[in-house]
Write an enzyme that holds these catalytic residues in place. Sequence first.
Site, PDB file in Angstrom:
ATOM      1  N   ASP A  55      -4.329  -6.529  36.842  1.00  0.00           N
ATOM      2  CA  ASP A  55      -2.905  -6.383  36.511  1.00  0.00           C
ATOM      3  C   ASP A  55      -2.463  -7.429  35.489  1.00  0.00           C
ATOM      4  O   ASP A  55      -1.380  -7.320  34.921  1.00  0.00           O
ATOM      5  CB  ASP A  55      -2.052  -6.595  37.770  1.00  0.00           C
ATOM      6  CG  ASP A  55      -1.626  -5.294  38.424  1.00  0.00           C
ATOM      7  OD1 ASP A  55      -1.370  -4.323  37.695  1.00  0.00           O
ATOM      8  OD2 ASP A  55      -1.526  -5.272  39.661  1.00  0.00           O
ATOM      9  N   GLN A  91      -0.612  -3.840  45.187  1.00  0.00           N
ATOM     10  CA  GLN A  91       0.521  -3.032  44.741  1.00  0.00           C
ATOM     11  C   GLN A  91       1.842  -3.719  45.092  1.00  0.00           C
ATOM     12  O   GLN A  91       2.039  -4.185  46.224  1.00  0.00           O
ATOM     13  CB  GLN A  91       0.461  -1.632  45.390  1.00  0.00           C
ATOM     14  CG  GLN A  91       1.509  -0.661  44.890  1.00  0.00           C
ATOM     15  CD  GLN A  91       1.361  -0.293  43.409  1.00  0.00           C
ATOM     16  OE1 GLN A  91       0.253  -0.276  42.866  1.00  0.00           O
ATOM     17  NE2 GLN A  91       2.457  -0.011  42.758  1.00  0.00           N
ATOM     18  N   LYS A 129      -3.562   6.123  40.608  1.00  0.00           N
ATOM     19  CA  LYS A 129      -4.625   5.192  40.196  1.00  0.00           C
ATOM     20  C   LYS A 129      -5.956   5.638  40.794  1.00  0.00           C
ATOM     21  O   LYS A 129      -6.993   5.602  40.122  1.00  0.00           O
ATOM     22  CB  LYS A 129      -4.278   3.766  40.652  1.00  0.00           C
ATOM     23  CG  LYS A 129      -3.145   3.141  39.854  1.00  0.00           C
ATOM     24  CD  LYS A 129      -2.580   1.880  40.504  1.00  0.00           C
ATOM     25  CE  LYS A 129      -1.310   1.441  39.781  1.00  0.00           C
ATOM     26  NZ  LYS A 129      -0.594   0.353  40.434  1.00  0.00           N
TER      27      LYS A 129
HETATM   28  N1  GUN Z   1       4.438  -1.891  41.039  1.00  0.00           N
HETATM   29  C1  GUN Z   1       5.054  -1.306  39.978  1.00  0.00           C
HETATM   30  N2  GUN Z   1       4.302  -1.422  38.866  1.00  0.00           N
HETATM   31  C2  GUN Z   1       3.190  -2.099  39.230  1.00  0.00           C
HETATM   32  C3  GUN Z   1       2.033  -2.539  38.519  1.00  0.00           C
HETATM   33  O1  GUN Z   1       1.873  -2.327  37.306  1.00  0.00           O
HETATM   34  N3  GUN Z   1       1.104  -3.212  39.256  1.00  0.00           N
HETATM   35  C4  GUN Z   1       1.265  -3.477  40.580  1.00  0.00           C
HETATM   36  N4  GUN Z   1       0.302  -4.148  41.213  1.00  0.00           N
HETATM   37  N5  GUN Z   1       2.322  -3.072  41.264  1.00  0.00           N
HETATM   38  C5  GUN Z   1       3.278  -2.402  40.587  1.00  0.00           C
END
Ligand code: GUN
Length: 282
Positions: free
Chosen positions: A119, A96, A52
């Site tokens: 998200d 996350q 990211k």
């Molecule tokens: N952990 C696994 N996939 C994701 C996601 O799309 N967003 C977040 N914040 N954590 C994750």
Amino acid sequence: MAIIIDGKAVAAKVNEDVKAGVAALKQKGVSVGLTVILAGNDPASEVYVNNKHRACTDLGIKSEIIRYPADVGGAVLEAKIKELNADASVSGILVQLPLPKGLDERRILELIDPAKDVDCFAAKNVGMLALGAPKLLPCTPAGIIELIKSTGQPIAGKRAVIVGRSNIVGKPMFHLLLQADATVMVCHTKTVNLAEITRTADILVIAAGRPGLITGDMVKPGALVLDAGINRVDGKLYGDADFDSVSDVAGYITPVPGGVGPMTIAMLMRNTLTAACAASDN
Ligand code: GUN
């Protein structure tokens, strides 16, 4: 033999548009920023967060990763999220997942200002999605919709089957496919006769977290198969589809890696730009 949907190529096109949008906002004096909170040292989360960060840097989005040890208290995270909510240079905030044991995930996600919830995990945004009026889109499901559109195949009137009912993929996927006028069914671990149902799918979305769960005999000939599985087995990545047997039967299939994964990040970048645009209009 199925046509392989190139997620990297579709993501590159989205990223180009986002990059231009970020540059245009910058010209108006508006900065676009994403802050990621990473607690603990889950190795997969490390990889995702670094991907990211790289995507942000490539597109001109200011990226910050705030790291905490696994034993961080909820009060520390709460104070930081409140600070980020009030910081105009932060367009998007992402916590996350998974959070370390002992932290109340739902409570922490609800602290994020819904306008910065890139998200689409906050109850308000999930509710808006269910109402068919989302402001920010759930990243993986939105990426899957873009991948389907990239094939030129219609969604309206098609039978879509989703395998998996997670809050991150399965449930929001249901809403986006329904919004696109598909007839949608969600299957899960308690579903009886899974294969019988998946064989009826014109569009099959797999997000079960079980490598090789879906085999060729479970797929309708010509179907679109979108595989959101990311399973690491002996250091190698596999999806939830048994790629060889499924690609013999399906019309289209996303590979793992290089299918849904790059689109999840592209949609996160697009959401961050959307959040920055909305904030600059206020
Ligand atoms: N952990 C696994 N996939 C994701 C996601 O799309 N967003 C977040 N914040 N954590 C994750």
